[in-house]
Motif scaffolding. Structure first.
Motif, mmCIF file in Angstrom:
data_model
loop_
_atom_site.group_PDB
_atom_site.id
_atom_site.type_symbol
_atom_site.label_atom_id
_atom_site.label_comp_id
_atom_site.label_asym_id
_atom_site.label_seq_id
_atom_site.Cartn_x
_atom_site.Cartn_y
_atom_site.Cartn_z
ATOM 1 N N MET A 248 2.851 28.047 -35.385
ATOM 2 C CA MET A 248 1.762 28.480 -34.512
ATOM 3 C C MET A 248 2.297 29.604 -33.641
ATOM 4 N N VAL A 249 1.689 30.782 -33.751
ATOM 5 C CA VAL A 249 2.104 31.937 -32.961
ATOM 6 C C VAL A 249 1.029 32.201 -31.920
ATOM 7 N N LYS A 250 1.445 32.235 -30.669
ATOM 8 C CA LYS A 250 0.516 32.534 -29.573
ATOM 9 C C LYS A 250 1.086 33.668 -28.745
ATOM 10 N N THR B 48 8.935 22.082 -31.482
ATOM 11 C CA THR B 48 9.927 22.944 -30.853
ATOM 12 C C THR B 48 9.305 24.318 -30.709
ATOM 13 N N THR B 49 9.480 24.943 -29.530
ATOM 14 C CA THR B 49 8.888 26.254 -29.258
ATOM 15 C C THR B 49 9.967 27.231 -28.829
ATOM 16 N N PHE B 50 9.942 28.421 -29.438
ATOM 17 C CA PHE B 50 10.770 29.543 -28.995
ATOM 18 C C PHE B 50 9.843 30.477 -28.233
ATOM 19 N N ILE B 51 10.229 30.835 -27.010
ATOM 20 C CA ILE B 51 9.427 31.710 -26.157
ATOM 21 C C ILE B 51 10.182 33.017 -25.973
ATOM 22 N N ASN C 21 4.958 32.994 -28.211
ATOM 23 C CA ASN C 21 5.370 31.600 -28.369
ATOM 24 C C ASN C 21 5.286 31.229 -29.850
ATOM 25 N N PHE C 22 6.399 30.797 -30.428
ATOM 26 C CA PHE C 22 6.455 30.350 -31.818
ATOM 27 C C PHE C 22 6.734 28.844 -31.801
ATOM 28 N N THR C 23 5.763 28.059 -32.239
ATOM 29 C CA THR C 23 5.877 26.602 -32.181
ATOM 30 C C THR C 23 5.936 26.015 -33.585
#
Length: 192
Positions: free
Chosen positions: A24-26, A86-89, A33-35
């Motif tokens: 999920m890209v926001k 897990t999210t990379f911001i 945000n890549f979740t």
């Protein structure tokens, strides 16, 4: 860039443990945000974010027996972990951050060890300087146009003023002392 990721895709593994590869890209508040969903029934795993084709590690998260250990090699990457994802911001990105980002998953426990690529994403960041320079250029052009119009109006006003002075000096000659018998009142002209 997707071919290199497909070479290490999560194939021939226990599909109940490996998450769906949908990320999920926001984009919100200027951050990407890549979740990813966390693997199921796993007690130890790592997710790592790599930048570029040379696979420079920029951010990682290691989960071992409930302990979350984040790691970041750059200032613009942060990690968040919940029970399910897990999210990379990525924050404060600039034009030099444009590149391919690869997300790898390593499952350590329970065996067997699994190392696969979850996703590759090409990230494009619009250059902030170009936006500012375009705005600055617009203001410079508008200022020059206003200055040119002001100069033209000033020159026209000066010419009209000089013309009025010439007309007044000519009209006073008719009332000079050389023509006492034919005195004529000079017509008053308005000045600009």
């Amino acid at each position: 860039g997707a071919d290199s990721c497909l070479l290490r895709a999560c194939k021939n593994t226990d599909q109940s443990r490996v998450p769906d590869t949908q990320v999920m890209v926001k984009f919100e508040n200027g951050n990407f945000n890549f979740t990813f969903p966390n693997p199921q029934n796993v007690s130890e795993f790592s997710m790592t974010l790599f930048k570029g084709h040379e696979k420079k590690e920029i951010c990682a998260l290691h989960l071992s027996e409930g302990r979350v250990i984040p790691k970041s090699n750059v200032t613009y990457c942060q990690t968040q972990n919940s029970r399910s994802s897990t999210t990379f911001i990525l924050k404060n990105l600039e034009k030099d951050h444009i590149d391919v980002y690869t997300y790898d998953l390593e499952i350590f426990l329970p065996p067997p060890y699994i190392h696969c690529c979850l996703k590759e994403t090409y990230l494009y960041v619009q250059d902030k300087e170009n936006c500012c320079s375009l705005g600055l250029m617009s203001w410079i052009i508008i200022s020059l146009i206003i200055f040119a119009i002001s100069c033209v109006c000033f020159v026209v006003a000066c010419c009209l003023r000089n013309k009025n002075r010439n007309c007044e000096s000519i009209s006073h000659e008719y009332n000079s002392e050389y023509m006492p018998m034919a005195a004529v009142n000079a017509a008053k002209k308005t000045r600009i």
